[in-house]
Motif scaffolding. Structure first.
Motif, PDB file in Angstrom:
ATOM      1  N   ASP A 169       0.713  -1.087  -0.003  1.00 53.37           N
ATOM      2  CA  ASP A 169      -0.153  -0.075   0.012  1.00 53.37           C
ATOM      3  C   ASP A 169       0.674   1.098  -0.142  1.00 53.37           C
ATOM      4  O   ASP A 169       0.378   2.204  -0.496  1.00 53.37           O
ATOM      5  CB  ASP A 169      -0.916   0.015   1.192  1.00 53.37           C
ATOM      6  CG  ASP A 169      -1.834  -1.092   1.200  1.00 53.37           C
ATOM      7  OD1 ASP A 169      -2.304  -1.478  -0.127  1.00 53.37           O
ATOM      8  OD2 ASP A 169      -2.540  -1.182   2.214  1.00 53.37           O
ATOM      9  N   ASP A 170       2.139   1.234   0.806  1.00 51.12           N
ATOM     10  CA  ASP A 170       2.761   2.392   0.738  1.00 51.12           C
ATOM     11  C   ASP A 170       4.015   2.185  -0.237  1.00 51.12           C
ATOM     12  O   ASP A 170       5.237   2.828   0.019  1.00 51.12           O
ATOM     13  CB  ASP A 170       3.300   2.662   2.157  1.00 51.12           C
ATOM     14  CG  ASP A 170       3.988   1.345   2.855  1.00 51.12           C
ATOM     15  OD1 ASP A 170       4.039   0.537   2.311  1.00 51.12           O
ATOM     16  OD2 ASP A 170       4.653   1.598   3.647  1.00 51.12           O
ATOM     17  N   VAL A 171       4.134   1.554  -1.289  1.00 51.54           N
ATOM     18  CA  VAL A 171       5.047   1.197  -2.129  1.00 51.54           C
ATOM     19  C   VAL A 171       5.642   2.592  -2.461  1.00 51.54           C
ATOM     20  O   VAL A 171       4.733   3.751  -2.776  1.00 51.54           O
ATOM     21  CB  VAL A 171       4.668   0.357  -3.735  1.00 51.54           C
ATOM     22  CG1 VAL A 171       3.520   1.051  -4.208  1.00 51.54           C
ATOM     23  CG2 VAL A 171       5.762   0.121  -4.383  1.00 51.54           C
ATOM     24  N   THR A 172       6.777   2.637  -3.003  1.00 49.10           N
ATOM     25  CA  THR A 172       7.396   4.105  -3.553  1.00 49.10           C
ATOM     26  C   THR A 172       8.071   3.538  -4.705  1.00 49.10           C
ATOM     27  O   THR A 172       8.473   2.555  -5.072  1.00 49.10           O
ATOM     28  CB  THR A 172       8.589   4.617  -2.668  1.00 49.10           C
ATOM     29  OG1 THR A 172       9.597   3.575  -2.497  1.00 49.10           O
ATOM     30  CG2 THR A 172       8.061   4.791  -1.227  1.00 49.10           C
ATOM     31  N   GLN A 173       8.135   4.727  -5.828  1.00 49.51           N
ATOM     32  CA  GLN A 173       8.816   4.651  -6.999  1.00 49.51           C
ATOM     33  C   GLN A 173       9.751   5.731  -7.202  1.00 49.51           C
ATOM     34  O   GLN A 173       9.152   6.981  -7.145  1.00 49.51           O
ATOM     35  CB  GLN A 173       7.839   4.198  -8.246  1.00 49.51           C
ATOM     36  CG  GLN A 173       8.314   4.213  -9.538  1.00 49.51           C
ATOM     37  CD  GLN A 173       7.610   4.221 -10.525  1.00 49.51           C
ATOM     38  OE1 GLN A 173       7.034   3.248 -10.607  1.00 49.51           O
ATOM     39  NE2 GLN A 173       7.107   5.034 -11.365  1.00 49.51           N
ATOM     40  N   ASN A 174      10.894   5.547  -7.713  1.00 50.75           N
ATOM     41  CA  ASN A 174      11.711   6.758  -7.909  1.00 50.75           C
ATOM     42  C   ASN A 174      12.405   6.646  -9.286  1.00 50.75           C
ATOM     43  O   ASN A 174      12.672   5.365  -9.632  1.00 50.75           O
ATOM     44  CB  ASN A 174      12.544   7.254  -6.789  1.00 50.75           C
ATOM     45  CG  ASN A 174      13.604   6.168  -6.540  1.00 50.75           C
ATOM     46  OD1 ASN A 174      14.886   6.263  -7.001  1.00 50.75           O
ATOM     47  ND2 ASN A 174      13.158   5.217  -5.760  1.00 50.75           N
ATOM     48  N   MET A 175      12.896   7.568 -10.162  1.00 44.56           N
ATOM     49  CA  MET A 175      13.300   7.356 -11.348  1.00 44.56           C
ATOM     50  C   MET A 175      14.412   8.428 -11.490  1.00 44.56           C
ATOM     51  O   MET A 175      14.209   9.470 -12.277  1.00 44.56           O
ATOM     52  CB  MET A 175      12.186   7.644 -12.437  1.00 44.56           C
ATOM     53  CG  MET A 175      11.073   6.681 -12.167  1.00 44.56           C
ATOM     54  SD  MET A 175      10.066   6.874 -13.621  1.00 44.56           S
ATOM     55  CE  MET A 175       9.437   8.678 -13.473  1.00 44.56           C
ATOM     56  N   PRO A 176      15.754   8.161 -10.873  1.00 42.03           N
ATOM     57  CA  PRO A 176      16.727   9.258 -11.269  1.00 42.03           C
ATOM     58  C   PRO A 176      17.075   9.270 -12.705  1.00 42.03           C
ATOM     59  O   PRO A 176      16.988   8.290 -13.242  1.00 42.03           O
ATOM     60  CB  PRO A 176      17.897   8.715 -10.252  1.00 42.03           C
ATOM     61  CG  PRO A 176      17.368   7.732  -9.541  1.00 42.03           C
ATOM     62  CD  PRO A 176      15.895   7.338  -9.923  1.00 42.03           C
ATOM     63  N   PRO A 177      17.276  10.531 -13.344  1.00 40.94           N
ATOM     64  CA  PRO A 177      17.624  11.621 -12.770  1.00 40.94           C
ATOM     65  C   PRO A 177      16.560  12.752 -12.282  1.00 40.94           C
ATOM     66  O   PRO A 177      16.865  13.828 -11.766  1.00 40.94           O
ATOM     67  CB  PRO A 177      18.388  12.397 -13.893  1.00 40.94           C
ATOM     68  CG  PRO A 177      17.789  11.930 -14.992  1.00 40.94           C
ATOM     69  CD  PRO A 177      17.188  10.572 -14.715  1.00 40.94           C
ATOM     70  N   PHE A 178      15.349  12.189 -12.469  1.00 41.15           N
ATOM     71  CA  PHE A 178      14.203  13.258 -11.782  1.00 41.15           C
ATOM     72  C   PHE A 178      13.907  13.193 -10.669  1.00 41.15           C
ATOM     73  O   PHE A 178      14.398  12.322  -9.733  1.00 41.15           O
ATOM     74  CB  PHE A 178      13.100  12.882 -12.489  1.00 41.15           C
ATOM     75  CG  PHE A 178      12.965  12.708 -13.936  1.00 41.15           C
ATOM     76  CD1 PHE A 178      12.539  13.998 -14.756  1.00 41.15           C
ATOM     77  CD2 PHE A 178      12.925  11.571 -14.702  1.00 41.15           C
ATOM     78  CE1 PHE A 178      12.850  13.969 -15.911  1.00 41.15           C
ATOM     79  CE2 PHE A 178      12.705  11.548 -16.146  1.00 41.15           C
ATOM     80  CZ  PHE A 178      12.740  12.764 -16.834  1.00 41.15           C
TER      81      PHE A 178
END
Length: 331
Positions: free
Chosen positions: A235-244
């Motif tokens: 439910d609290d999954v995170t997603q990130n996409m460097p370089p953003f």
């Protein structure tokens, strides 16, 4: 493994190259953990090897070759860190998640801002003592490498040499030209700092159920069935996409993103790659001529408690060439 287990005798130029090659994997892993960058780690190891060749005449043959190389590598890394900012993850730069809208892509930073991934084949032993392999795997997890960047450089070196490479305190003191008491004190402070940082606990070995979860994740992503994919996410999954700079939190926001600004990933292929001791994939998007698949990202997943807890997509496609990952997905 202790630093003095090697019983090196006289080493001449003809002998040195294969001996150096034996230590490249450990040196790469050490430099990567120190620097948080695959590219910087490669540069540091190359510089270490170059200095070793140049300094061969002054090599003290009573010393272990391994100890000598790590002394050189440590000095190279400490010098590099002096001129670089701490490598970070998007979650380190903002306390709250971003909105899953295209405008969130407006903020980005140069590649040298970000923590970078490392493929397992470069830094993890393929065999050996199971306990040592487990320690090596834990110590390249993204969360752990990110936490290391919060430590002062010499504390970072002490913790890695003592807790990961299993050197004795007096050996580390000799390498750093310090005292055993100083090394022990630095180790205690480093451990205390890491204990206060989130996400640095042990990651459990993947179970059979976890592996099935990953198979379902790949199937859902490649079919672009976001409803099915959402059922696999915490439910609290995170997603990130460097370089953003942006990062997202929550299964609903991730689904909104993938069906909105991220819709270009429809029709993608995911090819398994071991990354940072965690499940990873080479992500190819159908962005080439005629819909041909091209490198898009190197993806690292964190799986815990039967769900995907975090997704990191490194959009620096130079990583494919650095790690020898094919430019097109293999049949």
């Amino acid at each position: 493994m202790s630093a003095d287990t090697s019983t090196d005798t006289a080493v001449d130029a003809a002998q040195l190259e294969p001996r150096l090659a034996e230590h490249r994997g450990q040196l790469t892993g050490y430099c990567y953990r120190m620097l948080g960058s695959a590219f910087d780690a490669e540069d540091a190891v190359q510089e270490t090897m170059l200095r070793a060749w140049k300094g061969l005449d002054g090599f003290e043959q009573r010393s272990a070759l391994r100890s000598w190389l790590f002394r050189i590598a440590t000095n190279v890394c400490l010098t590099m860190i002096e001129s670089r900012s701490r490598r970070a993850r998007p979650m380190d730069l903002s306390a709250t998640a971003w909105e899953p809208v295209e405008a969130s892509l407006g903020a980005r930073r140069p590649e040298d801002t970000w923590l970078e991934p490392m493929v397992d084949s470069r830094v993890l032993p393929s065999a050996g003592d199971p306990a040592e392999v487990a320690v090596a795997r834990e110590s390249v997890r993204l969360a752990f490498v990110a936490a290391l960047q919060h430590l002062p450089p010499r504390q970072r070196a002490v913790l890695l040499l003592r807790d990961v490479l299993r050197w004795k305190a007096d050996e580390v003191a000799a390498l750093l030209e310090s005292t055993t008491a100083s090394v022990n004190s630095a180790l205690q402070r480093a451990r205390a700092t890491l204990a206060d940082l989130p996400g640095t606990g042990s990651g459990a070995e993947l179970s059979a159920a976890d592996k099935q979860l990953l198979e379902r994740y790949v199937a859902a992503f490649e079919a672009y069935d976001m409803a099915a994919l959402a059922t696999l996410l915490a439910d609290d999954v995170t997603q990130n996409m460097p370089p953003f700079e942006m990062w997202l939190e929550g299964a609903d926001d991730l689904r909104t993103w993938m069906l909105g600004p991220g819709h270009g990933c429809r029709g993608s292929r995911l090819v398994p790659v071991g990354v940072n001791g965690q499940p990873g994939f080479a992500h190819y998007r159908p962005s080439g001529p005629g819909g041909a698949h091209e490198p898009f990202a190197l993806v690292v997943l964190e799986v815990r408690d039967g769900a995907v807890q975090a997704i990191t997509s490194f959009l620096d496609t130079r990583l494919f060439a650095l790690f020898g990952i094919p430019a097109t997905p293999q049949a």
